[in-house]
Scaffold this motif. Structure first.
Motif, PDB file in Angstrom:
ATOM      1  N   UNK A   1      30.572  43.180  50.107  1.00 39.86           N
ATOM      2  CA  UNK A   1      31.274  41.907  50.011  1.00 39.86           C
ATOM      3  C   UNK A   1      31.252  41.183  51.361  1.00 39.86           C
ATOM      4  N   UNK A   2      31.568  41.909  52.410  1.00 41.65           N
ATOM      5  CA  UNK A   2      31.587  41.308  53.751  1.00 41.65           C
ATOM      6  C   UNK A   2      30.191  40.842  54.155  1.00 41.65           C
ATOM      7  N   UNK A   3      29.191  41.656  53.844  1.00 44.83           N
ATOM      8  CA  UNK A   3      27.823  41.314  54.241  1.00 44.83           C
ATOM      9  C   UNK A   3      27.364  40.048  53.526  1.00 44.83           C
ATOM     10  N   UNK A   4      27.678  39.950  52.247  1.00 42.11           N
ATOM     11  CA  UNK A   4      27.255  38.770  51.478  1.00 42.11           C
ATOM     12  C   UNK A   4      27.983  37.525  51.971  1.00 42.11           C
ATOM     13  N   UNK A   5      29.277  37.672  52.257  1.00 45.42           N
ATOM     14  CA  UNK A   5      30.030  36.529  52.784  1.00 45.42           C
ATOM     15  C   UNK A   5      29.412  36.073  54.107  1.00 45.42           C
ATOM     16  N   UNK A   6      29.085  37.026  54.954  1.00 44.75           N
ATOM     17  CA  UNK A   6      28.473  36.677  56.235  1.00 44.75           C
ATOM     18  C   UNK A   6      27.143  35.964  56.034  1.00 44.75           C
ATOM     19  N   UNK A   7      26.343  36.475  55.116  1.00 42.79           N
ATOM     20  CA  UNK A   7      25.029  35.863  54.893  1.00 42.79           C
ATOM     21  C   UNK A   7      25.183  34.449  54.356  1.00 42.79           C
ATOM     22  N   UNK A   8      26.138  34.263  53.447  1.00 45.54           N
ATOM     23  CA  UNK A   8      26.334  32.908  52.907  1.00 45.54           C
ATOM     24  C   UNK A   8      26.726  31.942  54.021  1.00 45.54           C
ATOM     25  N   UNK A   9      27.456  32.453  55.004  1.00 51.58           N
ATOM     26  CA  UNK A   9      27.938  31.553  56.058  1.00 51.58           C
ATOM     27  C   UNK A   9      26.834  31.153  57.036  1.00 51.58           C
TER      28      UNK A   9
ATOM     29  N   UNK B   1      19.507  33.595  46.754  1.00 50.42           N
ATOM     30  CA  UNK B   1      19.704  34.701  45.822  1.00 50.42           C
ATOM     31  C   UNK B   1      18.991  35.998  46.233  1.00 50.42           C
ATOM     32  N   UNK B   2      17.699  35.950  46.479  1.00 51.52           N
ATOM     33  CA  UNK B   2      17.041  37.190  46.882  1.00 51.52           C
ATOM     34  C   UNK B   2      17.563  37.710  48.217  1.00 51.52           C
ATOM     35  N   UNK B   3      18.008  36.800  49.049  1.00 56.86           N
ATOM     36  CA  UNK B   3      18.569  37.191  50.338  1.00 56.86           C
ATOM     37  C   UNK B   3      19.840  38.015  50.117  1.00 56.86           C
ATOM     38  N   UNK B   4      20.668  37.545  49.181  1.00 62.47           N
ATOM     39  CA  UNK B   4      21.906  38.254  48.854  1.00 62.47           C
ATOM     40  C   UNK B   4      21.569  39.641  48.287  1.00 62.47           C
ATOM     41  N   UNK B   5      20.521  39.695  47.499  1.00 63.55           N
ATOM     42  CA  UNK B   5      20.129  41.000  46.954  1.00 63.55           C
ATOM     43  C   UNK B   5      19.700  41.942  48.069  1.00 63.55           C
ATOM     44  N   UNK B   6      18.934  41.415  49.002  1.00 64.45           N
ATOM     45  CA  UNK B   6      18.463  42.248  50.106  1.00 64.45           C
ATOM     46  C   UNK B   6      19.647  42.749  50.927  1.00 64.45           C
ATOM     47  N   UNK B   7      20.548  41.850  51.246  1.00 64.53           N
ATOM     48  CA  UNK B   7      21.696  42.207  52.070  1.00 64.53           C
ATOM     49  C   UNK B   7      22.578  43.226  51.342  1.00 64.53           C
ATOM     50  N   UNK B   8      22.714  43.070  50.032  1.00 67.58           N
ATOM     51  CA  UNK B   8      23.491  44.022  49.242  1.00 67.58           C
ATOM     52  C   UNK B   8      22.877  45.422  49.358  1.00 67.58           C
TER      53      UNK B   8
END
Length: 430
Positions: free
Chosen positions: A329-337, A267-274
């Motif tokens: 959106x692309x950045x979060x998808x990449x991070x999740x992967x 979660x915090x990672x997604x926030x950072x990437x966003x």
DNA sequence: TCTGGGGTCCTAGGACCC
DNA sequence: TCTGGGGTCCTAGGACCC
């Protein structure tokens, strides 16, 4: 003929303008997160503090010898830089702003170079408060070298002839004097010769700038590369690197940052990437470009004895875009992967790649509807954030106060925005 | 406890082409 | 037995800069 005008210990000098009590004291300015020293006053250099020295290793000097360490304050340095550049531009007809504290000046047709250099230097010091050095040479590499000599002669009397201090015109030196100066300078000072190539040159028996200047360019190319060949030719007075008076558009745009503390959850990672993707998108729109690919990465600290993790992935974009939502959106998808639980992550970032000007579009068959044009929405977003401060409007996945604390930078000792914030302007008392 | 962020250019080697 | 020659494009990684 070129000049290089360069602020001395720039960040430290900027801080001293507004905190005169720091004059004469050892002072360092720290990188983000107060991690390591990225600018040092002469007094700090004399203490043996090296460029990039980790703060936790030099901290004891605060108590022992009165070292002052400040967090970096980029709004202040950026504004002071603009002021300095404006004055430096008066040196000659063309200017290339090379970094926050350096600009090359094209000197075609300019007479009386040394005297003019001193006048410009004095004006910058008087009007802006920042001391600087000016180097003059037939090529950009020689101007850089001359700048180094101007500063060193000023700081350590006796190393070079005193008349080269502050403003140094290598092109005006008689041949023998020039050789003496080059022979007295370590080859590591040359622009373009870093640690690795420097080591290799020393292993080949070369030690001074004069040694490099006397190399056969053909040998430089054969044994090393075209880069070193160019450096050798430049040292010989043959100009190979032109002045760039209009800054070329960036080919990639990166926003990357270490976290204030270690992160393990997604979660915090997604926030950072966003947040990184949002800032990158704004920079992208500023230069009027769109990105066709986006890279996202995260890694653990290589300095820790933890299980190591370092992964990156490139996400191709369906259409080149500068839309914040699409990039986030692309950045979060990449991070999740690439994300894997169980690692103590210290840094993440987003890099926009494959940039092109916004008007240049690849036409395609009309197989799916064009996405709505959201450029006006993006313009409004930028305008609001510009006026009311970064982050006033943002994408929802950027999160709110909760997890943010983990990511915010450590900046415990930052000075005020003396020149860019009405509330921080100093008041002179009569 | 604790080590920055943002770029550019060049080269070697692989993939692919005829 | 034995397997060419010449080229382009792309990418990862190295080196450098401030």
């Amino acid at each position: 003929m070129f000049a290089l005008v360069d602020g001395n210990n720039f960040y430290c000098s900027c801080e001293r303008v507004f905190q005169p009590r720091l004059q004469g004291r050892p002072l360092v300015v720290l990188s983000n997160n107060d991690g390591c020293a990225i600018a040092r006053s002469n007094e700090a250099k004399d203490l043996g503090i090296s460029m990039g020295a980790p703060y936790f290793k030099i901290r004891h000097l605060e108590r022992e010898v009165g070292l002052v360490a400040l967090s970096s304050n980029y709004p202040l340095y950026g504004d002071m830089s603009n002021r300095m550049m404006t004055l430096a531009a008066a040196m000659g007809p063309t200017q290339e702003i090379y970094s926050i504290d350096e600009s090359f000046i094209g000197l075609d047709g300019v007479p009386d170079l040394a005297r003019r250099g001193h006048a410009i230097r004095d004006r910058i010091h008087r009007w802006i408060g920042v001391p600087c050095g000016i180097g003059i040479g037939r090529t950009k590499t020689l101007a850089k070298l001359a700048n180094h000599i101007a500063k060193t002669a000023d700081r350590k009397p006796g190393t070079y002839p005193a008349e080269l201090a502050k403003v140094c015109n290598l092109a005006a030196l008689p041949a023998q004097d020039l050789d003496d100066v080059l022979a007295a300078t370590d080859l590591g000072e040359v622009w373009g010769i870093g640690r690795r190539i420097g080591e290799q040159l020393r292993a080949a028996g070369l030690h001074t700038v004069l040694d490099v200047a006397r190399m056969d360019p053909v040998v430089a190319r054969r044994r090393w590369s075209v880069v070193l060949e160019r450096t050798v030719r430049e040292l010989q007075g043959q100009s190979c690197i032109a002045l760039e008076d209009a800054p070329p558009a960036k080919k990639e745009i990166a926003c990357t940052r270490s976290f204030g503390q270690v992160i393990t959850d997604l979660d915090p990672l997604i926030e950072a990437v966003t947040e990184h993707a949002s800032r990158a998108a704004q920079k992208l729109r500023q230069q009027g470009s769109v990105a066709a690919q986006l890279q996202v990465f995260a890694h653990t600290s290589p300095h820790r004895d933890d299980p190591q993790f370092s992964k990156a992935t490139i996400v191709p974009l369906r259409r080149p875009t500068s839309d914040t939502a699409a990039l986030v959106h692309a950045a979060c998808a990449g991070m999740r992967s690439i994300y894997e639980p169980g690692y103590r992550l210290i840094k993440a970032g987003v890099i926009l790649l494959d940039l092109s000007p916004v008007g240049v579009v690849q036409q395609e068959l009309d197989l799916e509807p064009e996405p709505r044009d959201r450029s006006r929405l993006m313009a409004a977003l930028d305008a609001v954030n510009d006026k009311y401060g970064r982050g006033t409007l943002k994408v929802a996945s950027a999160g709110t106060a909760g997890a943010r604390r983990q990511m915010t930078m450590k900046q415990s000792r930052r000075s005020a925005d003396y020149t860019t914030d009405w509330d921080a302007i100093m008041i002179a008392s009569a």
